[in-house]
Scaffold this motif. Structure first.
Motif, PDB file in Angstrom:
ATOM      1  N   HIS A  27       0.837  -1.210   0.000  1.00  0.00           N
ATOM      2  CA  HIS A  27       0.000   0.000   0.000  1.00  0.00           C
ATOM      3  C   HIS A  27       0.871   1.260   0.000  1.00  0.00           C
ATOM      4  CE1 HIS A  27      -3.940   1.840   1.852  1.00  0.00           C
ATOM      5  NE2 HIS A  27      -3.668   2.325   0.672  1.00  0.00           N
ATOM      6  N   HIS A  77      -3.283   9.561   1.159  1.00  0.00           N
ATOM      7  CA  HIS A  77      -2.428   8.552   1.799  1.00  0.00           C
ATOM      8  C   HIS A  77      -1.445   9.184   2.780  1.00  0.00           C
ATOM      9  CE1 HIS A  77      -4.201   6.123  -1.393  1.00  0.00           C
ATOM     10  NE2 HIS A  77      -3.957   5.091  -0.600  1.00  0.00           N
ATOM     11  N   TRP A 126     -13.137   6.849   0.267  1.00  0.00           N
ATOM     12  CA  TRP A 126     -12.662   7.217   1.596  1.00  0.00           C
ATOM     13  C   TRP A 126     -13.807   7.684   2.483  1.00  0.00           C
ATOM     14  CZ3 TRP A 126      -7.356   7.619   3.155  1.00  0.00           C
ATOM     15  CH2 TRP A 126      -6.446   7.231   2.161  1.00  0.00           C
ATOM     16  N   ASP A 164      -9.146   4.893   4.326  1.00  0.00           N
ATOM     17  CA  ASP A 164      -9.075   4.317   2.989  1.00  0.00           C
ATOM     18  C   ASP A 164      -9.928   3.054   2.950  1.00  0.00           C
ATOM     19  OD1 ASP A 164      -8.293   3.245   0.542  1.00  0.00           O
ATOM     20  OD2 ASP A 164      -6.151   3.637   0.864  1.00  0.00           O
ATOM     21  N   HIS A 168      -7.580  -2.433  -1.894  1.00  0.00           N
ATOM     22  CA  HIS A 168      -6.130  -2.624  -1.710  1.00  0.00           C
ATOM     23  C   HIS A 168      -5.706  -2.351  -0.266  1.00  0.00           C
ATOM     24  CE1 HIS A 168      -5.404   1.809  -3.139  1.00  0.00           C
ATOM     25  NE2 HIS A 168      -5.253   1.771  -1.831  1.00  0.00           N
TER      26      HIS A 168
END
Ligand code: MN3
Length: 203
Positions: A27, A77, A126, A164, A168
């Motif tokens: 990630h 992120h 998100w 998130d 993934h």
């Protein structure tokens, strides 16, 4: 000055068992790195090279899809890594706790509303806790790599907490069980950093 992957303040395995090391490695090292690389490619030679990521987000409707997806990915992120820590969890205190109680009734009601925003976001996206223009806290969600700083967001505000919910972020450990991932994620929350962001956003 090109954008860079921020240094991770903890090791890949230190959020286990809630977030596994392999997920963190991929990630951070692959997904986030790709957003940074692709953002730099998308803005190369343009005025955006002189912008900060917040300004790019707030004017996102003027920019290309590549800048929207990868600029959002980089901002989101960077925030996400910072609001987690090994041995985190618990509950907020002080002004942030007061604001949560005032906006949502109590901490459990807030958690439930936030978890629901993440669980019901269809596809990738998100969940957010933001400070709105009225300085009050609000919960929302965004699709893809959009965020509440963006002028295209349905609910705009300054993010203090983001989750998130792209596959993934959890698929290796939780497969399709997004609610289990969300449930576990509260155990790695860095409330000190969330409180710092809240103080900054409300001053
Ligand atoms: Mn992600």
């Amino acid at each position: 000055m090109a954008f860079e992957l921020p240094k991770l303040q903890y090791s890949f395995d230190s959020l286990e068992p809630h977030i596994d090391a392999k997920t963190m490695e991929i990630h951070y090292g692959k997904h986030h790195q790709a957003y940074v690389t692709n953002l730099n490619n998308a803005i190369a030679g343009s005025d955006l090279e002189k912008s900060d990521i917040e300004s790019i987000c707030s004017g996102i409707s003027k920019h290309s899809a590549a800048v929207r997806n990868n600029g959002g990915g980089h901002y989101n992120h960077s925030l996400f890594w910072s609001i987690m820590k090994p041995g985190g969890g618990g509950s907020p205190s002080g002004a942030l706790a007061d604001a949560i109680n005032s906006a949502f009734g109590n901490f459990d009601e807030f958690k439930s509303k936030f978890a629901n925003a993440g669980a019901t976001r269809f596809g990738s996206g998100w969940a957010w806790l933001t400070v709105g223009a009225d300085k009050k806290l609000q919960v929302s969600s965004t699709p893809n790599q959009d965020n509440p700083l963006m002028d295209v967001a349905e609910v705009k505000g300054i993010p203090v907490l983001g989750l998130d919910v792209w596959e993934h972020a959890y698929y290796l450990n939780y497969q399709n069980r997004r609610p289990d991932y969300i449930n576990a994620w509260w155990n790695v929350l860095n409330w000190d950093e969330v409180a710092r962001r809240f103080a900054q956003a409300t001053k």
